[in-house]
Design a protein around this motif. Structure first.
Motif, PDB file in Angstrom:
ATOM      1  N   ASN A   1       0.820  -1.223   0.000  1.00 25.30           N
ATOM      2  CA  ASN A   1       0.000   0.000   0.000  1.00 25.30           C
ATOM      3  C   ASN A   1       0.848   1.264   0.000  1.00 25.30           C
ATOM      4  O   ASN A   1       0.313   2.370   0.089  1.00 25.30           O
ATOM      5  CB  ASN A   1      -0.942   0.017   1.208  1.00 25.30           C
ATOM      6  CG  ASN A   1      -0.209  -0.100   2.530  1.00 25.30           C
ATOM      7  OD1 ASN A   1       0.987  -0.388   2.575  1.00 25.30           O
ATOM      8  ND2 ASN A   1      -0.933   0.099   3.614  1.00 25.30           N
ATOM      9  N   LYS A   2       2.158   1.131  -0.117  1.00 30.57           N
ATOM     10  CA  LYS A   2       3.060   2.284  -0.140  1.00 30.57           C
ATOM     11  C   LYS A   2       3.606   2.577  -1.539  1.00 30.57           C
ATOM     12  O   LYS A   2       4.401   3.482  -1.713  1.00 30.57           O
ATOM     13  CB  LYS A   2       4.244   2.047   0.802  1.00 30.57           C
ATOM     14  CG  LYS A   2       3.873   1.688   2.238  1.00 30.57           C
ATOM     15  CD  LYS A   2       3.097   2.775   2.920  1.00 30.57           C
ATOM     16  CE  LYS A   2       2.954   2.524   4.424  1.00 30.57           C
ATOM     17  NZ  LYS A   2       2.295   1.247   4.747  1.00 30.57           N
ATOM     18  N   VAL A   3       3.195   1.773  -2.526  1.00 30.69           N
ATOM     19  CA  VAL A   3       3.760   1.901  -3.867  1.00 30.69           C
ATOM     20  C   VAL A   3       2.651   2.130  -4.885  1.00 30.69           C
ATOM     21  O   VAL A   3       1.467   1.933  -4.607  1.00 30.69           O
ATOM     22  CB  VAL A   3       4.562   0.639  -4.263  1.00 30.69           C
ATOM     23  CG1 VAL A   3       5.671   0.362  -3.256  1.00 30.69           C
ATOM     24  CG2 VAL A   3       3.645  -0.573  -4.400  1.00 30.69           C
TER      25      VAL A   3
ATOM     26  N   LEU B   1       5.627   0.104  -9.920  1.00 33.63           N
ATOM     27  CA  LEU B   1       6.231   1.219 -10.653  1.00 33.63           C
ATOM     28  C   LEU B   1       7.156   2.064  -9.784  1.00 33.63           C
ATOM     29  O   LEU B   1       7.979   2.810 -10.303  1.00 33.63           O
ATOM     30  CB  LEU B   1       5.140   2.118 -11.243  1.00 33.63           C
ATOM     31  CG  LEU B   1       4.198   1.470 -12.253  1.00 33.63           C
ATOM     32  CD1 LEU B   1       3.232   2.508 -12.812  1.00 33.63           C
ATOM     33  CD2 LEU B   1       4.973   0.792 -13.378  1.00 33.63           C
ATOM     34  N   GLY B   2       7.016   1.983  -8.475  1.00 29.85           N
ATOM     35  CA  GLY B   2       7.865   2.758  -7.580  1.00 29.85           C
ATOM     36  C   GLY B   2       7.106   3.214  -6.353  1.00 29.85           C
ATOM     37  O   GLY B   2       5.910   2.950  -6.203  1.00 29.85           O
ATOM     38  N   MET B   3       7.811   3.900  -5.470  1.00 30.15           N
ATOM     39  CA  MET B   3       7.193   4.406  -4.252  1.00 30.15           C
ATOM     40  C   MET B   3       6.193   5.506  -4.586  1.00 30.15           C
ATOM     41  O   MET B   3       6.377   6.272  -5.529  1.00 30.15           O
ATOM     42  CB  MET B   3       8.257   4.977  -3.315  1.00 30.15           C
ATOM     43  CG  MET B   3       9.266   3.976  -2.793  1.00 30.15           C
ATOM     44  SD  MET B   3       8.539   2.704  -1.710  1.00 30.15           S
ATOM     45  CE  MET B   3       7.959   3.697  -0.343  1.00 30.15           C
ATOM     46  N   PHE B   4       5.124   5.564  -3.815  1.00 27.25           N
ATOM     47  CA  PHE B   4       4.191   6.675  -3.947  1.00 27.25           C
ATOM     48  C   PHE B   4       4.743   7.895  -3.239  1.00 27.25           C
ATOM     49  O   PHE B   4       5.253   7.813  -2.127  1.00 27.25           O
ATOM     50  CB  PHE B   4       2.830   6.331  -3.342  1.00 27.25           C
ATOM     51  CG  PHE B   4       1.995   7.556  -3.113  1.00 27.25           C
ATOM     52  CD1 PHE B   4       1.442   8.234  -4.178  1.00 27.25           C
ATOM     53  CD2 PHE B   4       1.806   8.051  -1.833  1.00 27.25           C
ATOM     54  CE1 PHE B   4       0.695   9.374  -3.986  1.00 27.25           C
ATOM     55  CE2 PHE B   4       1.061   9.199  -1.626  1.00 27.25           C
ATOM     56  CZ  PHE B   4       0.503   9.863  -2.697  1.00 27.25           C
ATOM     57  N   SER B   5       4.621   9.041  -3.899  1.00 25.62           N
ATOM     58  CA  SER B   5       4.995  10.316  -3.289  1.00 25.62           C
ATOM     59  C   SER B   5       3.939  11.341  -3.649  1.00 25.62           C
ATOM     60  O   SER B   5       3.679  11.587  -4.828  1.00 25.62           O
ATOM     61  CB  SER B   5       6.365  10.781  -3.775  1.00 25.62           C
ATOM     62  OG  SER B   5       6.646  12.079  -3.276  1.00 25.62           O
ATOM     63  N   ALA B   6       3.328  11.954  -2.642  1.00 26.86           N
ATOM     64  CA  ALA B   6       2.311  12.971  -2.883  1.00 26.86           C
ATOM     65  C   ALA B   6       2.878  14.145  -3.660  1.00 26.86           C
ATOM     66  O   ALA B   6       2.190  14.781  -4.460  1.00 26.86           O
ATOM     67  CB  ALA B   6       1.723  13.440  -1.546  1.00 26.86           C
ATOM     68  N   ALA B   7       4.163  14.438  -3.445  1.00 25.66           N
ATOM     69  CA  ALA B   7       4.787  15.577  -4.118  1.00 25.66           C
ATOM     70  C   ALA B   7       4.800  15.419  -5.631  1.00 25.66           C
ATOM     71  O   ALA B   7       4.820  16.408  -6.369  1.00 25.66           O
ATOM     72  CB  ALA B   7       6.211  15.767  -3.605  1.00 25.66           C
ATOM     73  N   ASP B   8       4.771  14.174  -6.121  1.00 15.68           N
ATOM     74  CA  ASP B   8       4.746  13.943  -7.564  1.00 15.68           C
ATOM     75  C   ASP B   8       3.497  14.534  -8.204  1.00 15.68           C
ATOM     76  O   ASP B   8       3.459  14.746  -9.418  1.00 15.68           O
ATOM     77  CB  ASP B   8       4.796  12.447  -7.866  1.00 15.68           C
ATOM     78  CG  ASP B   8       6.148  11.821  -7.543  1.00 15.68           C
ATOM     79  OD1 ASP B   8       7.119  12.582  -7.407  1.00 15.68           O
ATOM     80  OD2 ASP B   8       6.210  10.586  -7.427  1.00 15.68           O
TER      81      ASP B   8
END
Length: 255
Positions: free
Chosen positions: A214-216, A242-249
């Motif tokens: 749930n972190k990706v 696909l990679g880590m989730f980042s809200a900043a993206d």
């Protein structure tokens, strides 16, 4: 707690200082919850569920049954279960924010109940009872369904990062929340995918070992599979990190 926007896409690790404290009222006391990249989506979904239940207080509604489901159509594309005109192709990039196992029965394909979630209960006995009550109200369906058809499936909460090429996350855009009921084979497949993440098999995508699914950002793709011992084929799900989730993206600040 109110949240706007939600999860994100492929890259990006959580950076120092990207946290914020939000007061959450519970049981006559106020607790402080720190909102981070890691829990941003989960808190947004929790908030939506609580708002739904609060708005319908006293009606004893089940959010999991009432939510908007996604299913796979005959062409192998994802589509909304209640509105088949809304389709998303054969690939979805999502954050699988949470999931729960439920004893589930969907209406048979091409039957009057096609696309209908007939039974969805956390306890098997409750699922059997629910089906028996439903069949009493729908006697014409008794020849199509029995308690033997009920399966233990994973019901997943999906937050797309984009739909049909359009971003669905942003600082002023609340998350779109879908649910999807994984068949038994894909329930096991998702478990294997989650274990692979935990074991460090997605390091090439910038995901460290011991990371939760749930972190990706996960790419879900439909694929045709052969049914062993027969010439039949069926559609299943393939999971790719696909990679880590980042809200900043997505331009979402959490501080």
């Amino acid at each position: 707690m109110k949240t706007t926007g939600t999860e994100g896409q492929a890259a990006g690790q959580e950076t120092e200082g990207t946290t914020t404290e939000v007061a959450v009222q519970s049981a006559a006391e106020t607790a402080v919850v720190t909102v981070t990249n890691a829990n941003y989506i989960a808190l947004a979904i929790k908030n939506k569920q609580e708002d739904f239940l609060e708005a319908n207080e006293g009606l004893d509604l089940d959010y999991v049954r009432m939510g908007q489901y996604i299913k796979i159509n005959k062409k192998g594309n994802f589509q909304e279960a209640r509105d088949e005109s809304v389709t998303f192709g054969d690939v979805l990039d999502v954050v699988i924010a949470q999931a729960q196992k439920r004893y589930t029965l969907w209406g048979e394909e091409d039957s009057p109940e096609d696309g209908v979630l007939i039974v969805s209960e956390p306890i098997e006995e409750d699922a059997d009872r629910a089906l028996e009550e439903w069949l009493m109200q729908n006697p014409e369906a008794q020849e199509r369904y029995s308690t033997r058809d009920i399966q233990l499936r994973l019901t997943a909460f999906l937050v797309p990062v984009s739909l049909n090429g359009e971003p669905t996350l942003g600082p002023d855009q609340a998350p779109t929340v879908y649910l999807m009921s994984f068949p038994q084979g894909d329930t096991y497949g998702f478990g294997n995918y989650a274990m692979g993440l935990f074991d460090g098999k997605a390091k090439a995508a910038g995901v460290p070992a011991r990371t939760g699914a749930n972190k990706v950002v996960t790419r879900m793709r439909t694929e045709e599979r052969d049914r062993k011992g027969t010439k039949d084929t069926y559609l299943g799900l393939k999971f790719e990190c696909l990679g880590m989730f980042s809200a900043a993206d997505y331009g979402i600040e959490v501080e």
